[in-house]
Each structure stands twice: as C-alpha cells, then as structure tokens.
Design an enzyme around this catalytic site. Structure first.
Site, PDB file in Angstrom:
ATOM      1  CB  SER A 475      -0.920   0.003   1.214  1.00  0.00           C
ATOM      2  OG  SER A 475      -0.167  -0.123   2.391  1.00  0.00           O
ATOM      3  CD  GLU A 526      -2.145  -3.209  -0.785  1.00  0.00           C
ATOM      4  OE1 GLU A 526      -2.875  -3.146   0.216  1.00  0.00           O
ATOM      5  OE2 GLU A 526      -1.092  -3.862  -0.809  1.00  0.00           O
ATOM      6  CB  CYS A 558     -13.453   0.232  16.038  1.00  0.00           C
ATOM      7  SG  CYS A 558     -13.705   0.961  17.652  1.00  0.00           S
ATOM      8  CD1 TRP A 606      -7.503 -10.422  11.397  1.00  0.00           C
ATOM      9  CD2 TRP A 606      -6.701  -9.217   9.700  1.00  0.00           C
ATOM     10  NE1 TRP A 606      -6.182 -10.123  11.673  1.00  0.00           N
ATOM     11  CE2 TRP A 606      -5.667  -9.388  10.650  1.00  0.00           C
ATOM     12  CE3 TRP A 606      -6.419  -8.477   8.534  1.00  0.00           C
ATOM     13  CZ2 TRP A 606      -4.397  -8.853  10.472  1.00  0.00           C
ATOM     14  CZ3 TRP A 606      -5.140  -7.941   8.375  1.00  0.00           C
ATOM     15  CH2 TRP A 606      -4.148  -8.131   9.326  1.00  0.00           C
ATOM     16  CG  HIS A 686       4.049  -8.387   4.408  1.00  0.00           C
ATOM     17  ND1 HIS A 686       5.239  -7.940   4.925  1.00  0.00           N
ATOM     18  CD2 HIS A 686       3.085  -7.778   5.151  1.00  0.00           C
ATOM     19  CE1 HIS A 686       5.000  -7.088   5.918  1.00  0.00           C
ATOM     20  NE2 HIS A 686       3.700  -6.976   6.075  1.00  0.00           N
ATOM     21  CG  HIS A 738       3.520   0.272  12.185  1.00  0.00           C
ATOM     22  ND1 HIS A 738       4.224  -0.879  11.974  1.00  0.00           N
ATOM     23  CD2 HIS A 738       2.337   0.120  11.555  1.00  0.00           C
ATOM     24  CE1 HIS A 738       3.468  -1.708  11.272  1.00  0.00           C
ATOM     25  NE2 HIS A 738       2.316  -1.126  11.002  1.00  0.00           N
TER      26      HIS A 738
HETATM   27  N1  GLN Z   1      -0.099  -5.412   1.365  1.00  0.00           N
HETATM   28  C1  GLN Z   1      -0.555  -4.861   2.586  1.00  0.00           C
HETATM   29  C2  GLN Z   1      -0.172  -3.396   2.668  1.00  0.00           C
HETATM   30  O1  GLN Z   1       0.866  -3.037   2.259  1.00  0.00           O
HETATM   31  C3  GLN Z   1      -0.004  -5.584   3.798  1.00  0.00           C
HETATM   32  C4  GLN Z   1      -0.505  -4.996   5.090  1.00  0.00           C
HETATM   33  C5  GLN Z   1      -0.160  -5.786   6.335  1.00  0.00           C
HETATM   34  O2  GLN Z   1       0.756  -6.531   6.385  1.00  0.00           O
HETATM   35  N2  GLN Z   1      -0.879  -5.621   7.382  1.00  0.00           N
HETATM   36  O3  GLN Z   1      -0.907  -2.594   3.185  1.00  0.00           O
HETATM   37 ZN    ZN Z   2       2.605  -5.951   7.447  1.00  0.00          ZN
END
Ligand code: GLN
Ligand code: ZN
Length: 798
Positions: A475, A526, A558, A606, A686, A738
């Site tokens: 993304s 994305e 949430c 999820w 991933h 993050h």
């Molecule tokens: N392909 C997703 C992204 O890049 C992977 C997100 C994730 O690992 N939570 O947003």
């Molecule tokens: Zn990730």
C-alpha cells in the site's frame, strides 16, 4: 435460601452504539475536549450501557469491564504498575516532585502515555522525533483480534492500590439500583501479560507482593456479593511453575477475602482440561465459570461437576458465544444446561446463564443493520444487545418452559434456516472441495511442481534483478483525498466510472513515483482498498459486510469484520484489471509490478467465521477462490504475485495439541492459492506483528519464493542455526513504517550488515517492514529515497 437463576454477562463492549468512546478519547487526545468532559462523557457511556443491559433482561451486570483504553492497562494502573518514566514525561520532563494522584489530568495523561507514548512537545501525532517516551508494547489478547497493553514490572515495582475507579463504578451502579458484580483480571493472567524487566525477582516473587493488593481491593469492594476474577490463562497449557504460581496465589488471595465476598473464578476461550484437576478443584473457590462454546470438552463427563458440586455455591454456564455473531440455538443450550443441572443433583447451587467470554469481541447491537443487511442473514445474527436478550430468554425458559415455547421455537426456526438456506450452500464450491485431496493425509499435496532451487534458477534468469533488489509491501498512503473520493463514490456523489478513473490516476502516479525513486519491483498502491479483507469480502460470495459492526481492536481503534455466512467463491476477477493496467505502465522498463492479494488465513482470521463447518474448510474455500485470481493474474502476464499472510501467526490455537494440525492446514491453504502457477511466476508473501523464530517451520512449509517480513521485534536468529537454514529470498523490514520517523541510510546499512550474518547476499531484499498506507506521502518519499540509496551503496560495495 433456594438456589437462584441469574442472567448475566462477563463484560460488555465499551465503544458505544455510535462509537462514542472512540470519539471522546480521540477528542481528548486532539485537545477538543478537556479531562472533565472526557470523564463525564465516559461515565455517561457506562451508565447508558448498564441501563441497556438491565433493560434487556440481565439480573446482574458486570462493572469494571469498561475501560478508556484497555483492561490490562487499567489493572496495571490500578495497582501502581506505572513505570516512573511515564510519570516524569507527563510532567514535561520537569522531574517529579510528588506525583499527585489527585491531579486528574496528570493521571489520565500518564495512563494514555503508557498506551501511546509521550513526546516532549506533548503531541505524539505531529512529533515523530525519538524524544520522549515510547508506548508500552501491545500483545494479542489470547487468540482474539483484541490487543492489550503489556505492563512492565521490575524489581522495584511497588504494588499499591492507587486507582479507585472500580470501587467508584461499583458504588455508582449500586446507587443506581443495579445488582452489580465487580470484574477484575486475576493476578495470574495479569502477571502472564506483564513484561518482567527486572533481574532479581521472578513472576512468582511478584505474585507474592501483588496478592495482598488484590486482597485490599476486594476488601474495598465489601458489600459486593460476588467478585469476578478472570483467569483465561486456564485455557493454556500450564507448566508446573504456573500451576504452583496459581495455587499459591489463589490460596493466599482466597483466604484473605474469606467471609468478605464470594469469588467466581472465570476461564474462557477454551476448556480447563487438566488445569481443572491440577488447579481449580484444589482451590476453595465459591463459584466457577465454564466456557460452554469453546470449552465444551470439560463436560464430556460429569467428572468436573462431581468434583466441585459440594463446595461451590454458584456455577456460571457460558452458553452464548461472546466472540462470534451467530444466534444461539436456544433449545440446544437449554438441553446442555438441563444436563448439567441434572448432574449437580440436589446441591443448592445458583445457576448463571452467561456469555462464554466478555462481549467485547462482538459489535454493540443490530440496530445499525436493520433495513440495511439482507433480512435473511439478519435473522441468523446476534450482536451484544441481542445476546443479552438470548440469555434472559434462556433463563426464563429454563424456569418456566411452557411460557416461552413460542419464542424458543421461533429461535429454532431461525437458526435452522441458516443451515438449510440456499444462500449458504453452493453446489459447485462443495463439489470442488470434494475434489481436492484431504490435507490430513499428505503434507505435500498442495506443493508446486518443482523444488524451490529450480524455481529460483528460472526466476533469477527471467527477472535479472540487481543485488539487493528493492520493493515495498503494497500500500501507498491512503491520503485524505483518497478516502474522500471513496466516500463520495459510496454516497453516490460521484459515479463508479469517475471513481475508477480517479483510482487509475492515483495508481499511475504511484507507478511514476516508484520509477523515479528507482525501486526494482513495483506495487500498484492499493488505493482501491479500505483494508485487506473488506475488499475481497465484497468480491467473494458467502461474505456480507455490516453497516455498524464495529469491534475494538486496541485503544480507540475499531475494525468492522465482514461476516462469512456461506460457501465462498469468486464470481469474477477482482484485481486483474488494475494490476494489468499498472503493469502496462512499465512497458519498456524491464520492471514488474506485483499482483497483490490477501491470503486465506488472514481473510479468515479478520472475519466473523461460520460455526457450522471447520475453520480449515472455510479457509480452503477462500484459498480456492484466490487460486482462480492468481491464475487469472498469471494469464494476464503478471509475473510476480504477493499473497499477504500477516495474521497467520495469530491464528495459532491456544493448546499445543491443536497447533500441529493448524500449522499443517494453514500452510496448505497458503500453498493451494499458488499451487498451479508456473515456475517462472514468483510468489511473494508478507508477514508482520509476530516473533517468527518459533514458526520458522511453518514459514518454510509455506514455500514462498520471497518473504518480506516485519522483524523489529525478533532477531530472526533461528533462520540460520540448529533449526535449519532458511533458503528462499527474504526481505526483513529495514525500518518501522509505523513510526513517522525517517530512517537514516547508515542505520539501515548497519541493519543489512547484521542480516548478512544470517542470510546470503543473493537472498536479501531491501524493503520497509509493512505497508505505507498510514504514512504521509512526504514521509514515504524521504524514507524510500534513503532505502533505495542503501540498496545502491550495498550493490556497489559487494
Ligand atoms: N499489502 C498490505 C499493505 O501493504 C499488507 C498490510 C499488512 O501486512 N498488514 O498494506
Ligand atoms: Zn505488514
């Protein structure tokens, strides 16, 4: 006194009907409301929820289940498990001259500081510098999708009862005329979640100190008939050390509160199994809760009941599923309850009609779905308020069966209509499932045709990637503009065509941006997806989304999981057009764009899942649907496909005996997705949010060609060593997406040098540790520039 029948729950979701709690805490963080308003709004939410619970039929309501952020954090705070650095930082580095607990703002800011970190400028949203204090870690709450805070204890932790909110809430509820039961996370589960950074004291030493504070707390709650102590660690395999810890702690605790109040020991998410004989039956507890949805095995014989029926005064039967959204089959539940009561015989024991666990894990009420969700599906579902009504009805029907036959029959009709509905079953999907070999017999059934050495050779020749190839996880920033456009489209303000054109434009710009940055393997960004699951849920059959089905994930965050109600298929291609378009923009560059899919286990984890078939079956259906997409992508000329499985580790069952089969089917479902692609198609995956050293065998078994992995938390030390080598390509995340902090070239290079002690030059990819979705475009630009430079410098030096 004759035994009483009571309808109650173990806890209620905190967010509120319209996520009022989220709005109010976020309002406080951003300075829109002050601390007094925060407290008064959250108090109001609690009161509204109490009233709602009683109005819908509960006899006794839990208090202490509410939290401004998280219940483990609350417990830590209440017992003074507050690392000094947070108190210091709250006073803006001025040092501490007496932390005044009466200063409500300092208290609340320290509390949120532990959860979210504190910067010296006081604003963690805009100040990404390394100054200040980092937040405490988060951890998954058992095998749910809720994350709790990991408190920190050390040798100097001085336990004391400093928080009074539980006592105040209890008193308030009583004053309002409710029968209330204080709920507390038990000492063993609390310590289980604590991170002990001390050198000298063990958790058992801590427990000895902590237990007296629990006793103090319970004494302050004198007047309460019952105290609920949650100990879901009892659903885990506990070694002797834990068994001793449990017995010692509880013997002391129970003798300390003896005669003051009765203690209901509560376990959920599974059965007690051997912990029942080893621990529970040896403790002089007054009541015991059983999770009869996920821990039914405790009742395979009447053994458990026989052991305790002469010593306890109440038994709590968790018959309504607290973590899934299906309507309870009330007739079956009544039968279960009747059976259990029969084995209790004449003993004078109160019966609690209860939820299996706290309702924290399901949305508030179905009100927001009325008139929006398909009415057939709607009648199969219960959210929290509806579950409370079920409990009340169960209790009433148990007492006076003849008065409630109509309602019980109606319920039976509704729950069975799901099992026979045309909507649920798809003959072609069932047929296809039958055709695939049973995963239980052969581990290699879903493997690709050749071994990974051969694939690697073919792919190296085709892709001709440079050393240290660069890529991203998928993304790109979902800016305000992107989200606004989607809202406009959903509200009908702009047409589908306009929206699609906008998404294409964004994708095009994203490709151009990546080319400019010099990335080697590109992504489409994305932009068309809100999250990793919803997008696929909208394209698959058997899924439905909710309008207001919000569930707390952590703090104020949430999620709105889709509901899997039926057989899953993919009627038409979902991602092919956009990926193909992105690839077409790369003509003449020799570069490739990655197809981007979410893997079967993550989609399963999820979502709210079906309870009428195994998780494995549902995951296999998702895998088969994704397989079609993969093959269509391949036909469209897409040579690299990423199948994300960030949640594969978190699906791990709580008990070791169940983990073995999980590992097998999870890996098999992943492999099934790309089973039929040619050797030259490169499959990426991933993963994030876990320690991967203990699942290396699973990762190897998944057999992806390239794995990009978040690894700030674990060192990947096992990837080379006694447990065997990891030989496929790997891109351990070089920096933490993050954080808004821009990673420096030198520090990423140093990281690669560290990684080269574990992996070979040929194996290593250069990438961030997760998707760029939540970052700003500027942050992404600067970070990726540095990252590409790292790759180039390394390429030149090796
Ligand atoms: N392909 C997703 C992204 O890049 C992977 C997100 C994730 O690992 N939570 O947003
Ligand atoms: Zn990730």
């Amino acid at each position: 006194m004759t035994a009483e029948k009571v309808a109650t729950i173990l806890g209620f979701p905190r967010m509120g009907k319209d996520r009022e709690l989220k709005k109010c805490v976020e309002g406080y963080w951003s300075g829109k409301i002050n601390v007094e308003e925060l407290i008064s709004i959250s108090d109001k939410i609690k009161e509204v929820h109490w009233e709602l619970q009683v109005k819908n039929g509960l006899d006794v309501i839990p208090v202490g289940d509410f939290s401004l952020y998280d219940h483990i954090l609350d417990t830590a705070f209440m017992f003074n498990v507050i690392p000094e650095r947070y108190i210091k930082a709250t006073t803006n580095g001025e040092g501490l001259t007496g932390y005044d607990l009466k200063n409500i703002k300092a208290k609340v800011d320290t509390y949120f500081g532990m959860a979210r970190g504190i910067t010296m400028s006081g604003n963690i949203e805009t100040d990404g510098s390394a100054q200040g204090v980092q937040a405490l870690e988060m951890k998954k709450w058992f095998d749910t999708n809720y994350h709790c805070i990991v408190p920190e204890i050390d040798d100097s932790t001085s336990y004391a009862l400093v928080g009074d909110s539980l006592v105040n809430d209890y008193k308030k509820a009583v004053k309002l005329g409710y029968r209330a039961r204080p709920c507390i996370i038990g000492p063993v589960t609390f310590l289980h979640y604590c991170n002990n950074v001390g050198k000298r004291l063990s958790k058992a030493d801590h427990a000895k100190k902590l237990v007296s504070v629990y006793v103090d707390l319970i004494k302050n709650l004198a007047g309460a008939e019952w105290i609920q102590l949650d100990e879901p660690v009892l659903s885990l395999d506990l070694d002797q050390e834990y068994v001793d810890l449990f017995l010692n702690t509880y013997n002391e605790l129970l003798s300390g509160v003896h005669g003051i109040t009765k203690v209901m020991l509560v376990n959920y998410f599974g059965a007690y199994e051997d912990n029942f004989t080893k621990i529970v039956s040896k403790l002089p507890i007054d009541g015991i809760h059983f999770d009869l949805v996920y821990g039914l095995s405790d009742f395979e014989s009447t053994h458990a009941i026989d052991k305790i029926k002469n010593t306890i005064s109440a038994i709590s039967l968790g018959v309504v599923d607290g973590r899934n959204i299906w309507k309870t089959d009330l007739a079956i539940s009544l039968e279960k309850i009747t059976q259990i009561c029969k084995s209790i015989g004449n003993a004078e024991i109160d019966i609690w009609f209860n939820s299996s666990c706290s309702l924290l894990h399901v949305p508030h009420s179905l009100d927001a779905e009325l008139g929006r969700m398909d009415s057939e599906i709607l009648q199969w579902i219960s959210f929290s308020v509806e579950k409370i009504r079920e409990l009340s009805l169960l209790k009433n029907a148990y007492i006076e069966p003849s008065l409630f036959t109509e309602q019980i029959n109606k319920n039976k009709h509704e729950v069975t209509s799901r099992l026979t509905s045309q909507k649920v079953k798809s003959i072609p999907v069932q047929q296809q499932l039958k055709e695939i070999p049973s995963t239980s017999t052969d581990e290699s059934v879903f493997s690709r045709n050749t071994d990974n050495y051969e694939r690697r050779r073919v792919q190296r020749e085709l892709f001709k990637l440079r050393k240290f190839p660069t890529t991203t996880i998928g993304s790109f920033p979902q800016t305000l503009e992107v989200r606004k456009k989607r809202q406009e489209y959903l509200k009908g303000i702009i047409s589908k065509k306009e929206y699609d054109t906008y998404i294409r434009e964004k994708t095009k710009k994203c490709i151009e941006w990546q080319l400019e940055l010099g990335l080697d393997v590109l992504v489409h960004g994305e932009y068309e997806r809100t999250d990793m699951v919803e997008f696929f849920g909208e394209h698959f059959t058997g899924f439905c989304k909710t309008n207001g089905g919000w569930v707390q994930s952590y703090g104020s965050r949430c999620v709105k999981p889709p509901i899997i109600y039926g057989d899953i298929s993919r009627p038409k291609p979902m991602t092919v057009e956009l990926i193909e378009y992105a690839q077409s923009l790369l003509k003449g560059t020799g570069k490739y764009v990655k197809g981007m899919l979410t893997g079967p286990v993550t989609i399963l984890r999820w979502s709210f899942v079906r309870n009428d078939q195994s998780l494995q079956t549902t995951a296999t259906q998702i895998a088969l649907a994704l397989q079609k997409e993969v093959l269509d992508l391949e036909v469209a000329g897409i040579k690299i496909i990423q199948v994300d499985e960030p949640a594969i580790r978190e699906g791990l069952p709580l008990r070791k005996k169940d983990q073995i089969s999980y590992f097998k089917w999870a890996a098999n479902c992943f492999k099934l997705v790309s089973q039929h692609v040619s050797n030259s198609t490169q499959i990426h995956t991933h993963m994030c949010y876990s320690d991967f050293n203990d699942i290396l065998h699973l990762i190897k078994d998944m057999d992806a060609d390239v794995l990009t992995i978040e690894n700030s938390k674990s060192s990947l030390k096992n990837f080379k060593g006694v447990k065997g080598y990891y030989e496929a390509d790997i891109g351990p995340g070089l920096y933490d997406v993050h954080s808004p902090r821009i990673p420096l070239v030198e520090e990423m290079k140093a990281r690669v040098h560290e990684l080269l002690k574990i992996f070979t030059i040929e194996q290593l990819w250069i990438n961030p540790d997760c998707g760029n979705k939540t970052r700003t475009e500027r942050e992404v630009d600067l970070a990726l520039k540095n990252m590409v430079q790292v790759s180039r410098e390394l390429e030149a030096s090796f």
